[in-house]
Design a protein around this motif. Structure first.
Motif, short mmCIF file in Angstrom:
data_model
loop_
_atom_site.label_atom_id
_atom_site.label_comp_id
_atom_site.label_asym_id
_atom_site.label_seq_id
_atom_site.Cartn_x
_atom_site.Cartn_y
_atom_site.Cartn_z
N TYR A 312 0.91 -1.19 -0.01
CA TYR A 312 -0.11 -0.01 0.06
C TYR A 312 1.05 1.10 0.12
O TYR A 312 0.67 2.18 -0.69
CB TYR A 312 -0.76 0.05 1.03
CG TYR A 312 -1.51 1.21 1.47
CD1 TYR A 312 -2.50 1.84 0.55
CD2 TYR A 312 -1.21 1.94 2.48
CE1 TYR A 312 -3.13 2.97 0.76
CE2 TYR A 312 -2.16 3.24 2.91
CZ TYR A 312 -2.89 3.84 1.74
OH TYR A 312 -3.41 4.93 2.10
N SER A 400 -1.40 -7.47 -5.20
CA SER A 400 -1.76 -7.45 -6.67
C SER A 400 -2.14 -6.12 -7.02
O SER A 400 -2.00 -5.52 -8.23
CB SER A 400 -2.86 -8.50 -7.12
OG SER A 400 -3.13 -8.54 -8.51
N LEU A 401 -3.15 -5.34 -6.34
CA LEU A 401 -3.43 -4.16 -6.37
C LEU A 401 -2.32 -3.18 -6.59
O LEU A 401 -2.26 -1.99 -7.44
CB LEU A 401 -4.41 -3.53 -5.25
CG LEU A 401 -5.87 -3.99 -5.43
CD1 LEU A 401 -6.67 -3.62 -4.30
CD2 LEU A 401 -6.38 -3.63 -6.80
N ILE A 403 0.79 -3.77 -7.85
CA ILE A 403 1.26 -4.17 -9.22
C ILE A 403 0.37 -3.20 -10.10
O ILE A 403 0.67 -2.34 -11.02
CB ILE A 403 1.32 -5.30 -9.52
CG1 ILE A 403 2.37 -6.11 -8.78
CG2 ILE A 403 1.66 -5.68 -11.11
CD1 ILE A 403 2.68 -7.66 -9.19
N GLN A 404 -0.92 -3.29 -9.90
CA GLN A 404 -2.06 -2.51 -10.99
C GLN A 404 -1.80 -1.26 -10.78
O GLN A 404 -1.92 -0.69 -11.96
CB GLN A 404 -3.28 -3.28 -10.56
CG GLN A 404 -4.35 -2.83 -11.76
CD GLN A 404 -4.02 -3.69 -12.89
OE1 GLN A 404 -3.52 -4.81 -12.96
NE2 GLN A 404 -4.49 -3.14 -14.12
N TYR B 421 1.40 -18.33 -13.02
CA TYR B 421 1.20 -16.84 -12.16
C TYR B 421 1.60 -15.70 -12.59
O TYR B 421 1.13 -14.67 -12.84
CB TYR B 421 1.29 -17.50 -10.86
CG TYR B 421 0.85 -16.62 -9.61
CD1 TYR B 421 -0.61 -16.48 -9.46
CD2 TYR B 421 1.81 -16.06 -8.66
CE1 TYR B 421 -0.93 -15.69 -8.46
CE2 TYR B 421 1.38 -15.06 -7.87
CZ TYR B 421 0.04 -15.00 -7.72
OH TYR B 421 -0.55 -14.10 -6.62
N ARG B 425 0.31 -12.38 -14.81
CA ARG B 425 0.23 -10.79 -14.31
C ARG B 425 0.16 -9.90 -15.12
O ARG B 425 -0.14 -8.60 -14.66
CB ARG B 425 1.30 -10.77 -13.03
CG ARG B 425 0.74 -9.48 -12.16
CD ARG B 425 -0.53 -9.67 -11.24
NE ARG B 425 -0.84 -8.43 -10.56
CZ ARG B 425 -1.69 -7.67 -11.38
NH1 ARG B 425 -1.68 -7.48 -12.78
NH2 ARG B 425 -1.98 -6.30 -10.70
N PRO B 428 -3.56 -8.16 -17.22
CA PRO B 428 -4.54 -6.76 -16.86
C PRO B 428 -3.97 -5.59 -17.00
O PRO B 428 -4.37 -4.60 -16.56
CB PRO B 428 -4.95 -7.08 -15.50
CG PRO B 428 -4.56 -8.46 -14.91
CD PRO B 428 -3.21 -8.64 -15.89
N ILE B 429 -2.57 -5.64 -17.53
CA ILE B 429 -1.43 -4.51 -17.46
C ILE B 429 -1.75 -3.83 -19.04
O ILE B 429 -2.20 -3.04 -19.52
CB ILE B 429 -0.34 -4.46 -16.97
CG1 ILE B 429 -0.69 -4.77 -15.33
CG2 ILE B 429 0.28 -3.36 -17.09
CD1 ILE B 429 0.59 -5.05 -14.74
N THR B 433 -4.91 -1.13 -19.26
CA THR B 433 -5.01 -1.69 -18.10
C THR B 433 -6.46 -2.07 -17.86
O THR B 433 -7.44 -1.71 -18.76
CB THR B 433 -4.72 -0.96 -16.93
OG1 THR B 433 -5.53 0.69 -17.12
CG2 THR B 433 -3.07 -0.45 -17.09
#
Lengths: 590, 590
Positions: A312, A400-401, A403-404, B421, B425, B428-429, B433
């Motif tokens: 975060y 994961s968020l 990374i997003q 995995y 990843r 979604p990018i 995105t």
């Protein structure tokens, strides 16, 4: 690489307002422990975490441990950091005074442990395992073993390990096959153990292995497992590490993450048998291991919070620096102002605050349990699989968020976001997979007492709903409506389980994961609702938190209610479809 | 490493029963294309995928490409595999006949592409990008450019790239700053592009870069971007690759996954300017890129299915081999019989089948669109962000479940579960995105036409609900009840959006992700419900599928309804809380 800012104010708020640290210490007869001490301790720990451990996190990722001739060399810099950790007395925080500990409450130890794991999870695993060994020895070791091993384990001079898993005995400990042959007062231990965290290293002058093995006449299955101490170096007559025992690291695993933590294949007894000392009684090893595991499971759940907090902070920092898109006047917009990015940050923040509230509440219940409080014991037993299972699953989403939020940069290793994501992936696996936690929660913790502990929790949540709905603050009333709806949905699912699962083992297993996640979101939402109530109350008083901080606490709770509480209903709906089609397709058609 | 078994029967079922391949080909005036051909094509592609590409997947992961003096060398073995791919004509499948293509429908190309990406996603990216370049040239290139470049791109002799992103222009293409200076009939291109997939390699005799750049007099922002062809080797008078153009790979990214796919920092014009050729008209580059992007987005969504299918197959295999726990008679239990493991496998299988149904339905709509069908055009525009956004998000969950099924072994790199995995990843990018897809769906595809396309979709789902509830099969009736509930929940959320979002950009962005996921689960559940209806109907007929396969199709749909459809309600509930607290905490308090 991102910097790490220990969340001192948040930790203090939870300890003071939710846990009630001062009155807890009073009830534990700890005269000297209070919030003032907490603030000093957490701040000092934060310095070591941020200044020493955090910078080594990516070093450990890129330069993992190596093994040569049975001995492991850890990442350069780790030994020095560990030395500072020991010299500053951090290992002694919660240990009993008679063996050199500071006897501070477990909840404070937990708050401090959060910082180590945020800073450097791979490093933090070493003290985590030592704490487990200390627990087991305190609870089950003879006075002699305690005297011999506890002072150095508690000081951190020596470290500890847990040796459970074998190639064919993972979740199924009944299959443990390591052997222990009686040899006078001691035993000759032989066998191979895998996935041994920090199984070997050069940071400490001895390593105390706790090993599960079978005596020659032991019954089959879990009732025939005994627990032994097998020190790396046998103790000489002065109690100092002497001759090397017959134990070595055969190889290291090449893992997705936590590269800084050596994961060893350990071989015991290649040269006739490693000398081991029985802990407690023969064939009771499994129950002794559970003593350690309950602590270890909460510690791993805590790691879920820690890595999520670190993720975060990194996302928060990046989202303020990264510019994409323009205002009408041509000035660039930091992505933190993009609604979907802000949503992700709030999802991370509110998830983390729910996890911290749960981790510290459960940790305080352990303190009360040690002081003989039966209600707290019941509650913490219910909490433990939720702490371990739900928090580590949520950590997958939050890392994961991160990374997003980083977009393409998140996929580039140098950014560091990927490390947190990779490191986090072990959490729902080790110390009992999510599936194991889910079975524990639905079986031992729910069906076994016919839902009694659960009913008490529901009653407590209902009380909070009443406080919320009778509040004069509109936001709290709304929160009350949402929490009430989730409570009702969860209760419907729990009742379905209590009615149908006792007669149907397959159904129990099939809905266990959804039950675990449902309970996690419910408890998380409930604890944050309590946080909102406290913040609302504090806003009317004179205090050091400040209006903005307190309003943020309420907003975070409301965000959790909007974005996570609907998952309670979702899991409840799935649970109430029961076994459904889980087994209706033959394996050949899968 | 796991073997790969192309899911030929599942692919055939979707193409024949859901897509109606034969009647599609009739309506497209493709006389020779029918299910018989499909079965041959897919089976042959499956052999190359399983025998040649799949074994190279872990090789690419462990031995990624390297760069030296501006030139990239790909993973050993990839060039030979690519040669086989080209020689067997796979690159030509859907290309127009006048340039050497086989002119087969896009939906068949999509079914075949699924196999390449399952076998080796890093490798599959190279043809994926070439297909995008072909699309753009067909739609917008001059006859001269088409004649010069299309035959070799379609044969696969040359490969293509997309050069959009710059360090300060990621999602925000308005910030593109690469320059194009007119120089006679051509242009001198200069600037740096990052994240260029397969930007350089030695597998093909030329690489055709499509590059976004600005003309000197171009307006600011997205209306000033033009699209150029910049070949790696300039074509000589015979149209053959001649002199090296002024373009090189500066460095390769060190990524979390897809190590087999070189991700290049490309430098154009270090020595005076790379020679480029304008595609179409000046300043229309962005809309041309969108032609490519719609195709590329569906392709990336498809990768989400592909990697999830591969992950599922690995989990299925492992769960039958791994023994944990014992029966009362002492025999060991394969973990596939553990209810929570079976639940995970069913979640993977049903998720994959929903994704395949969506990917191939959308692909068929593209065929119909190319044939002038306006309704299909509207539908596929609605589908595209769902295919890209929802499928790639679901792929995160499914590849993670594969690790979970493996327990501790899943965290060990040698197992191969971690690679899927890590590889997943990126999905979604890149190519926009999830946040970008979510904005596209809620803005351009929902609010822009005031929900007209969405209303048609709702009507179609309603028809399926009616078919289900009027069925004489109890399972289908139940499915009808569940789908109806989800449709109502989704409609409530959509209506909320249509009412409130037009006047509130922040709200639109804040709920866009939940809207995307909600629509994904709804459409996935709907398509699987259609699959169940077809299977139920086929059970009464004489056919080659067999009773067990058809019953499994119904069970898979029902499992999806039990385990995924409740998420429609969950996302709907969150959407209807609106902007909520998303922006109510000041940045200082985050």
């Amino acid at each position: 690489m991102s910097t790490y800012n220990p969340p001192l104010k948040d930790t203090g708020f939870v300890l003071d307002q939710l846990v009630g640290f001062d009155s807890l210490c009073e009830s534990l007869d700890l005269q000297e422990a209070n919030m003032e001490l907490v603030n000093v301790v957490v701040e000092e720990a934060g310095k070591l975490a941020a200044d020493v451990l955090a910078p080594l996190n990516s070093v450990g990722d890129q330069n993992g441990a190596t093994v040569s001739e049975g001995a492991v060399t850890e990442t350069a810099g780790f030994a020095d950091a560990y030395q500072q950790y020991v010299e500053n007395g951090w290992a002694t925080l919660t240990g009993p005074e008679e063996f050199g500990g500071q006897a501070l409450p477990n909840v404070l130890g937990t708050a401090v442990n959060e910082l180590w794991h945020s800073a450097n999870m791979g490093f933090g695993l070493c003290p985590l395992l030592s704490q487990g060994a200390v627990e087991a020895l305190i609870a089950h070791g003879s006075d002699e073993l305690k005297t011999q091993y506890l002072p150095q384990l508690i000081s951190g001079e020596w470290t500890g390990t847990m040796n459970l898993t074998e190639p064919n005995a993972g979740s199924d400990l009944a299959a443990v096959s390591a052997k222990a042959m009686p040899d006078g007062d001691t035993y000759k231990i032989s066998g191979q153990k895998i996935f041994i965290t920090w199984g070997d290293h050069q940071m400490a002058s001895n390593i105390v292995h706790l090993v599960l093995a079978r005596l020659p006449d032991a019954p089959a299955g879990v009732k025939g497992i005994s627990l032994f101490i097998v020190p790396k170096y046998l103790l000489d007559e002065q109690g100092q590490p002497g001759a090397l025992n017959d134990v070595s690291c055969v190889s290291l695993e090449h893992k997705l993450g936590i590269h800084g933590s050596p994961t060893c294949v350990m071989s015991f007894g290649d040269n006739g048998g490693a000398t081991g000392y029985l802990i407690g009684e023969p064939n009771k090893g499994l129950s002794y291991m559970f003593t350690m595991m309950n602590h270890a499971r909460q510690s791993v759940g805590l790691q879920g919070l820690s890595i999520s907090e670190r993720a975060y902070q990194q996302a928060l920092e990046y989202s303020q620096e990264r510019l994409q898109g323009s205002n009408p006047d041509g000035s660039k917009i930091a992505i933190i102002n993009h609604p979907d990015v802000r949503r992700m940050l709030m999802a991370m923040k509110s998830g983390n605050e729910a996890m911290r509230a749960l981790a510290l509440s459960a940790a305080a219940d352990i303190d009360r349990t040690h002081h003989g409080d039966a209600e707290s014991k019941t509650r913490v037993e219910l909490y433990t699989p939720i702490v371990k299972g739900w928090m580590t699953e949520l950590a997958q989403e939050i890392t994961s968020l991160n990374i997003q939020v980083h977009g393409g940069m998140g996929f580039i290793e140098e950014t560091g976001a990927a490390q947190h994501y990779r490191d986090a992936r072990i959490l729902p696996i080790y110390e009992g997979t999510t599936g194991i936690q889910a079975l524990d929660l639905i079986g031992r913790k729910t069906l076994f007492d016919k839902g009694a502990a659960l009913a008490q929790l529901q009653t407590d949540i209902r009380s909070t709903v009443e406080l919320l709905t009778s509040s004069s603050t509109a936001e709290l009333q709304e929160l009350g409506v949402q929490l009430n709806q989730s409570l009702n949905a969860a209760t419907a699912a729990s009742n379905y389980i209590l009615e149908n699962a006792p007669s149907d083992k397959q159904l129990m297993g099939a809905v266990s994961f959804d039950n675990l996640m449902m309970m996690g979101y419910l408890v998380g939402g409930w604890l944050l609702a309590q946080s909102a109530l406290k913040a609302d109350q504090l806003k009317a008083e004179d205090n050091a938190y400040g209006e903005a901080f307190l309003s943020a606490k309420i907003a975070t709770s409301a965000f959790f209610a909007d974005h996570y509480l609907p998952r309670v209903d979702q899991h409840s709906a799935t649970i109430r479809t029961g076994l459904g089609k889980t087994f209706s397709i033959d394996i050949e058609q899968l």
